[in-house]
Design a protein around this motif. Structure first.
Motif, PDB file in Angstrom:
ATOM      1  N   ALA A 169      -5.709   2.592   0.362  1.00 22.65           N
ATOM      2  CA  ALA A 169      -5.049   3.764  -0.204  1.00 22.65           C
ATOM      3  C   ALA A 169      -5.659   4.050  -1.569  1.00 22.65           C
ATOM      4  N   THR A 170      -6.001   5.299  -1.775  1.00 21.77           N
ATOM      5  CA  THR A 170      -6.511   5.742  -3.061  1.00 21.77           C
ATOM      6  C   THR A 170      -5.545   6.789  -3.582  1.00 21.77           C
ATOM      7  N   GLU A 171      -4.965   6.514  -4.741  1.00 20.10           N
ATOM      8  CA  GLU A 171      -4.004   7.445  -5.324  1.00 20.10           C
ATOM      9  C   GLU A 171      -4.645   8.181  -6.479  1.00 20.10           C
ATOM     10  N   LYS A 172      -4.389   9.466  -6.534  1.00 22.07           N
ATOM     11  CA  LYS A 172      -4.901  10.285  -7.625  1.00 22.07           C
ATOM     12  C   LYS A 172      -3.734  10.734  -8.479  1.00 22.07           C
TER      13      LYS A 172
ATOM     14  N   LEU B 127       2.835   8.181  -1.645  1.00 17.77           N
ATOM     15  CA  LEU B 127       1.615   8.831  -2.119  1.00 17.77           C
ATOM     16  C   LEU B 127       1.863  10.303  -2.373  1.00 17.77           C
TER      17      LEU B 127
ATOM     18  N   TYR C 285      -0.623  12.352  -4.269  1.00 13.83           N
ATOM     19  CA  TYR C 285      -1.968  12.887  -4.086  1.00 13.83           C
ATOM     20  C   TYR C 285      -2.881  11.707  -3.793  1.00 13.83           C
ATOM     21  N   GLY C 286      -3.751  11.854  -2.842  1.00 12.64           N
ATOM     22  CA  GLY C 286      -4.692  10.783  -2.560  1.00 12.64           C
ATOM     23  C   GLY C 286      -5.044  10.725  -1.087  1.00 12.64           C
ATOM     24  N   SER C 287      -5.459   9.533  -0.651  1.00 14.57           N
ATOM     25  CA  SER C 287      -5.865   9.386   0.740  1.00 14.57           C
ATOM     26  C   SER C 287      -5.553   7.979   1.232  1.00 14.57           C
ATOM     27  N   VAL C 288      -5.398   7.894   2.547  1.00 17.22           N
ATOM     28  CA  VAL C 288      -5.211   6.605   3.206  1.00 17.22           C
ATOM     29  C   VAL C 288      -6.313   6.504   4.252  1.00 17.22           C
ATOM     30  N   VAL C 289      -7.080   5.418   4.197  1.00 15.40           N
ATOM     31  CA  VAL C 289      -8.164   5.193   5.151  1.00 15.40           C
ATOM     32  C   VAL C 289      -7.788   3.997   6.006  1.00 15.40           C
TER      33      VAL C 289
ATOM     34  N   LEU D  82       2.122   6.122   2.904  1.00 14.95           N
ATOM     35  CA  LEU D  82       2.134   7.591   2.909  1.00 14.95           C
ATOM     36  C   LEU D  82       3.331   8.146   2.150  1.00 14.95           C
TER      37      LEU D  82
END
Length: 57
Positions: free
Chosen positions: A38-41, A19, A21-25, A16
Motif C-alpha cells: 500500500a502506498t499512501e499519498k 486509504l 489517496y494512494g494505491s494498493v498493489v 482500502l
C-alpha cells in the motif's frame, strides 16, 4: 486462482478502508496472493504567501 484466504481478503479490505489517496498493489504468484503493498499519498493545499511590502527607510 486458488481459494481466497479470509485473512488476506480482510487485510486488503482494511487497507482500502484506511486509504484516502494512494494505491494498493496485490502481487500474485502461481495463483496465490504473495504480497500486498500500500502506498499512501498525503495531499496538502498550497497557501499563497502575501507579497512582502517594501521596507520604509
Amino acid at each position: 486462482m486458488g481459494n481466497l484466504d479470509d485473512t488476506k481478503v480482510k487485510h486488503i479490505l482494511s487497507t482500502l478502508k484506511g486509504l484516502e489517496y494512494g494505491s494498493v498493489v496485490i502481487t500474485v504468484h502461481n495463483g496465490e496472493i504473495t504480497q500486498i503493498d500500500a502506498t499512501e499519498k498525503k495531499r496538502f493545499t498550497l497557501q499563497k504567501n502575501e507579497p512582502k511590502s517594501p521596507k520604509n527607510n
